[in-house]
Design a protein around this motif. Structure first.
Motif: not given
Lengths: 128, 250, 122
Positions: C107, C110, C113-114
């Protein structure tokens, strides 16, 4: 022999009958905590719309402005406020601050919660 | 005692070894200012000699008669019928929760007593240590070292009311943690803090404070658990500084 | 001496303190997040371009990244605490711990990364 502690009895955590105010605090904290955990998952999924591009994000925002989603978000905000303020009560009492007045602290913080929730509701539904 | 009588239905939990639990009603005429224990005793004396229940002192010093009365933990010897029901009402009595049922209203407290022993719980303490730290001393300074029985009756009602004790057999429960705190205040034994410093000790509590709400004595287990937490953290920090001092000294 | 409750890899002082401190930080970050995202940010981040403009300020991804880590850690510690109430076996708890650490890491990864993608687009 029955009547022993068992994990299967967890639904009774959420039964406030015959119990005192502290149980309400416990139930609210648990329900809001688990609800917010679920919301966090959804929120992270929602943020993927940003990566998918302008159309995907703007479409999602259009969906977010619908009444059903707005009501859902209102519940999330309420949960966040209640969980946060009750968490402050738990943190303070755990270090001996105000332990004897934990009931009054809970009532006071829930009144503050209601005021804040009402404020947010006003902005979300009646604001521009 | 009042003049007028009430007609109530005493509904008692029944369970014998190997059998299923069920509720048995006993309609009866009572004096509302009598105690719940009196009504239970009357059932035993005049209706059903197989009814088993614990009772001893009849004046709230032994803790034997703790039961769940209309959903709430009570010491039945000092709980008047008037305070828990009304004329024509139901008086539902069940054994304490979170303890195995031996027979009817009697539960198995052996694990509880064993844990109290392991906590080195002393039933007697000096006045200065027996009272709750936040209360004004009710004794003169020269009496501070006089001893009295501590407030905990070992009734187990706090464990019955605790939501954490509902789902976990390994959680020691409020009474044990309060006993650890009481004994630590008396002896200062750091091993006691290590005892409570675990997932089944002081950190399992979720601040529902039901233990404090149902305690028939002046133990305030909720407060004692929070005090224990404070002491555990303080002890950890102190140990950290001690370690650093030793390192510097070397 | 410690024979009432044997030491377990459950939730002792350290983990509990971490959970509480993270909870306090969540409140602080949340207040900041709300004020900045919905009151200060022009348009209240209700369209894509507003989001890109907002993330062009380098401090924003840093704050949002820290918020992400803090909130995920507090959330997982909280859920773990609820599971501990159900008295899981040592083995099950070990498995759940691996799931939590992996899940939390995924999580956070991710989310970061966003943030990187968004910042690159500004």
């Amino acid at each position: 022999m029955k009547n022993q502690p068992a994990p299967s009895k967890f639904m009774r955590w959420f039964d406030p009958r015959f119990r005192q105010m502290g149980t309400w605090a416990f139930i609210l904290n648990r329900v809001t905590g688990l609800g917010l955990a679920l919301y966090l998952l959804l929120h992270l999924f929602m943020l993927s719309k940003l990566v998918q591009g302008e159309t995907a994000y703007n479409d999602f925002i259009a969906l977010a402005k619908t009444p059903v989603i707005k009501v859902g978000e209102m519940f999330v905000i309420a949960a966040g406020i209640i969980h946060g303020l009750n968490g402050i009560r738990i943190g303070l009492t755990s270090f001996g601050i105000g332990t004897r007045y934990q009931k009054q602290m809970f009532i006071g913080l829930m009144v503050v919660s209601l005021i804040l929730i009402a404020g947010f509701a006003y902005v979300m539904f009646l604001g521009e | 005692m009042s003049q007028s009588k009430w007609n109530i239905t005493l509904v008692v939990y029944r369970q014998k070894t190997g059998g299923h639990g069920f509720f048995q009603p006993f309609p009866m005429e009572v004096d509302p200012d009598e105690y719940v224990l009196d009504a239970i005793e009357r059932v035993w004396a005049f209706h059903d000699r197989s009814l088993t229940f614990r009772h001893a002192c009849h004046h709230s010093t032994c803790g034997a008669c703790g039961m769940v009365v209309n959903g709430v933990e009570k010491l039945t010897c000092i709980t008047t019928i008037r305070s828990v029901t009304h004329d024509g009402g139901i008086l539902k009595v069940q054994p304490l929760r979170n303890f195995p049922v031996v027979s009817d209203l009697v539960v198995d407290m052996s694990n509880f007593y064993t844990r109290l022993e392991q906590a080195h719980f002393g039933q007697v303490a000096a006045l200065k240590n027996a009272d709750l730290a936040y209360e004004k001393p009710k004794y003169r300074e020269q009496e501070a070292n006089n001893e009295r029985l501590v407030d905990c009756l070992e009734c187990g009602m706090c464990i019955s009311a605790c939501p954490a004790a509902l789902t976990s057999t390994s959680y020691v429960g409020p009474a044990i943690l309060a006993a650890i705190q009481q004994t630590y205040v008396q002896t200062g034994d750091p091993d006691l803090l290590d005892c409570a410093d675990s997932q089944d000790g002081a950190w399992r509590c979720h601040s529902a404070f039901e233990c404090t709400a149902v305690c028939p004595s002046n133990v305030d287990p909720g407060w004692r658990i929070m005090d224990l937490r404070k002491r555990i953290v303080g002890n950890r920090v102190a140990k950290l500084f001690e370690k650093n001092k030793e390192k510097v000294a070397k | 001496m410690n024979n009432i409750s044997k030491p377990k890899a459950g939730e002792g002082t350290t983990l509990w303190l971490v959970k509480i401190i993270l909870g306090g930080l969540v409140i602080a970050f949340l207040v900041l997040h709300f004020i900045v995202n919905h009151l200060i940010a022009p348009g209240g981040l209700l369209n894509y371009q507003a989001v890109l403009d907002y993330y062009s300020n380098p401090i924003i991804p840093i704050i949002e990244g820290l918020f992400l880590i803090v909130v995920i850690a507090h959330c997982l510690l909280g859920v773990r605490s609820v599971i501990l109430d159900l008295n899981p076996s040592k083995r099950l708890l070990k498995i759940l711990d691996i799931v939590f650490v992996l899940g939390g890491s995924i999580a956070v990864g991710y989310g970061i990364w966003l943030l990187v993608i968004l910042t690159a687009r500004t």
